[in-house]
Design an enzyme around this catalytic site. Structure first.
Site, mmCIF file in Angstrom:
data_model
loop_
_atom_site.group_PDB
_atom_site.id
_atom_site.type_symbol
_atom_site.label_atom_id
_atom_site.label_comp_id
_atom_site.label_asym_id
_atom_site.label_seq_id
_atom_site.Cartn_x
_atom_site.Cartn_y
_atom_site.Cartn_z
ATOM 1 N N GLU A 1 -9.027 2.014 -1.371
ATOM 2 C CA GLU A 1 -9.513 1.766 -0.127
ATOM 3 C C GLU A 1 -10.221 2.611 0.470
ATOM 4 O O GLU A 1 -9.539 3.967 0.373
ATOM 5 C CB GLU A 1 -8.714 1.248 1.021
ATOM 6 N N TYR B 1 -2.216 11.882 7.523
ATOM 7 C CA TYR B 1 -2.492 10.543 8.038
ATOM 8 C C TYR B 1 -1.978 9.556 7.029
ATOM 9 O O TYR B 1 -2.355 9.465 6.078
ATOM 10 C CB TYR B 1 -3.856 10.259 8.345
ATOM 11 N N ARG C 1 -13.583 -5.389 4.582
ATOM 12 C CA ARG C 1 -12.221 -4.999 5.306
ATOM 13 C C ARG C 1 -12.386 -5.116 6.655
ATOM 14 O O ARG C 1 -11.568 -4.697 7.472
ATOM 15 C CB ARG C 1 -11.858 -3.634 5.023
ATOM 16 N N GLU D 1 -3.945 -7.182 5.467
ATOM 17 C CA GLU D 1 -3.268 -6.236 5.865
ATOM 18 C C GLU D 1 -2.298 -6.816 7.111
ATOM 19 O O GLU D 1 -2.636 -7.275 8.048
ATOM 20 C CB GLU D 1 -3.912 -5.159 6.418
ATOM 21 N N ARG E 1 0.870 -1.263 -0.128
ATOM 22 C CA ARG E 1 0.036 -0.084 -0.190
ATOM 23 C C ARG E 1 0.785 1.294 -0.042
ATOM 24 O O ARG E 1 1.883 1.440 0.830
ATOM 25 C CB ARG E 1 -0.791 0.037 1.340
ATOM 26 N N HIS F 1 -8.861 6.935 2.926
ATOM 27 C CA HIS F 1 -9.164 7.346 4.232
ATOM 28 C C HIS F 1 -10.459 7.874 4.471
ATOM 29 O O HIS F 1 -10.560 9.090 5.094
ATOM 30 C CB HIS F 1 -8.070 8.068 5.027
ATOM 31 N N GLU G 1 -13.294 -1.100 7.151
ATOM 32 C CA GLU G 1 -12.647 -1.164 8.173
ATOM 33 C C GLU G 1 -13.359 -0.583 9.673
ATOM 34 O O GLU G 1 -13.092 -0.783 10.713
ATOM 35 C CB GLU G 1 -11.317 -0.611 8.107
ATOM 36 N N ASP H 1 -5.265 4.164 -0.125
ATOM 37 C CA ASP H 1 -6.048 4.560 0.815
ATOM 38 C C ASP H 1 -6.526 5.882 0.891
ATOM 39 O O ASP H 1 -5.561 6.738 1.165
ATOM 40 C CB ASP H 1 -5.630 3.861 2.465
ATOM 41 N N TRP I 1 -11.209 11.884 7.856
ATOM 42 C CA TRP I 1 -10.006 11.672 7.854
ATOM 43 C C TRP I 1 -9.688 10.205 7.358
ATOM 44 O O TRP I 1 -8.544 9.806 7.018
ATOM 45 C CB TRP I 1 -9.036 11.990 9.014
#
Length: 403
Positions: free
Chosen positions: A237, A159, A284, A340, A147, A213, A263, A211, A403
């Site tokens: 992602e 981030y 995820r 991951e 990633r 986010h 996630e 990602d 975020w």
């Protein structure tokens, strides 16, 4: 067999972890991960004050019944605190059941569907040269899927991007959350060029992931997915906050880039539209935050009907207990996609001794009975809890942003 004791251990060997240990009258013990990054003490209290008293005297083999008892029996359902607590119980009971059988957990889940579990690692840099160095470092560690995250010109903190020796992701040990800045337009201008540079440097065969986010609106996510198509991502992602499940319809209409979501999801209800309409390609959720092995296996079976694969969330704030449970599940299910894996600090690995291994970019849970993790109480006590928070994201005008 009966449960005679249940203890909650909070320890911080580099970062905070919450662990549940269940003990039976036959001397078998099981461990479960209840870590909720930045809200650890809330889950600890939920377990100690509300769940542990309900476990004493129960039959540890009745895993499904106990799960339903804790989920349906409490009027207030769902949410990350509740589901992390239930997950800890569920994994601990699976650990006990597998130990009683004298088998590694994956054997109780139907046995291995593959020989090993492919993992991806994280690479990041404030600029492209730093990112290239980070990718090469991950490759040297054996990762075969990576990633990639990068800084954005004009932004001070992003981030997921490493700054010197600081961790790229995770909770900061400060009394209040660190404030990071964000500019979506600058990000959308910058990131396609970054992925183009990475692809040109490392070739077409390296699986690349990225990602977002949750920072983008559906139309912004659609633009990004389309812009990244030439670079053949393994996935994009969390391109948009997926609580708005219908928003993924717009993204799906405008890009062929594979999408990974979930996630921050806690139950199957968060996924219904996404799975039924095949709006994503990978689910995820983490064992630790989805209520344990029991419901996550059901989610994977549900997703399999739509050719959607697993991709269990596995950052450093999932303890080795939660990671081990995930790897057992990865090995057993048919529709596994990728895992991951960020690894842990040496101190964490000492506190949580584990049988799982990472070799040549792949994980294996090992053959020890149960999940294959033991908690060293003395070492855990030497690392007391420290308050830590995930950052907060703000736009240039001070508005709080996803975020």
């Amino acid at each position: 067999m009966k449960i005679v004791d249940a203890q909650v251990v909070v320890t911080s060997p580099g970062r905070n972890f919450v662990t549940l240990r269940i003990t039976t009258d036959e001397g078998l013990t099981g461990l479960g991960d209840a870590t909720l990054n930045g809200r650890e003490l809330a889950v600890s209290s939920y377990l100690v004050d509300h769940v542990v008293p309900l476990l004493i005297g129960r039959d540890p083999h009745r895993i499904e019944d106990t799960w339903q008892y804790l989920y349906r029996g409490a009027y207030w359902r769902r949410g990350p605190v509740t589901m992390a607590a239930i997950a800890a119980v569920d994994v601990a009971l699976w650990d006990i059941k597998a130990k009683a059988a004298g088998l590694p957990l994956y054997q109780l889940l139907g046995g291995a569907s593959r020989d090993r579990v492919r993992a991806y690692g994280h690479a990041s840099g404030r600029d492209i040269p730093e990112l290239f160095d980070s990718i090469r470092a991950r490759q040297a560690e054996g990762y075969q899927a990576i990633r990639v995250q990068t800084g954005v010109p004009g932004l001070t903190n992003v981030y997921g991007v490493r700054h010197g020796a600081a961790p790229a992701e995770g909770a900061d040990r400060h009394p209040r959350p660190v404030v990071e800045d964000w500019d979506t337009a600058a990000y959308l201008r910058h990131i396609p060029g970054v992925l183009e540079a990475v692809r040109n440097e490392f070739g077409p065969e390296l699986p690349l992931l990225h990602d977002a986010h949750h920072r983008l609106t559906p139309i912004q996510a659609a633009r990004l997915g389309a812009a990244l198509e030439p670079y053949d991502l393994f996935w994009l992602e969390d391109c948009t906050p997926a609580e708005n499940q219908e928003g993924l319809r717009l993204v799906r209409q405008h890009t062929r880039t594979p999408l990974a979501i979930g996630e921050v999801f806690n139950t199957v209800f968060d996924y219904q539209t996404l799975v039924n309409e095949q709006l994503i390609d990978y689910v995820r959720s983490a064992v630790t935050h989805f209520g344990g092995v029991t419901p996550l296996r059901k989610l994977f079976d549900y997703a399999a009907q739509y050719q959607i694969r697993s991709a269990v969330h596995g950052p450093e704030d999932i303890s080795p207990v939660g990671m081990a449970a995930a790897i057992h599940l990865d090995l057993a299910i048919h529709n596994f996609g990728i895992q991951e894996y960020s690894g842990h600090t040496a101190a964490t690995d000492e506190v949580f001794r584990h049988a799982y291994t990472f070799t040549d970019g792949h994980l294996h849970p090992g053959e020890e009975p149960g999940i294959g993790v033991e908690l060293d109480d003395a070492l855990a006590a030497a690392h007391p809890y420290e308050a830590a928070y995930l950052p907060v994201n703000r736009l240039a005008d001070g508005t709080v942003h996803d975020w």
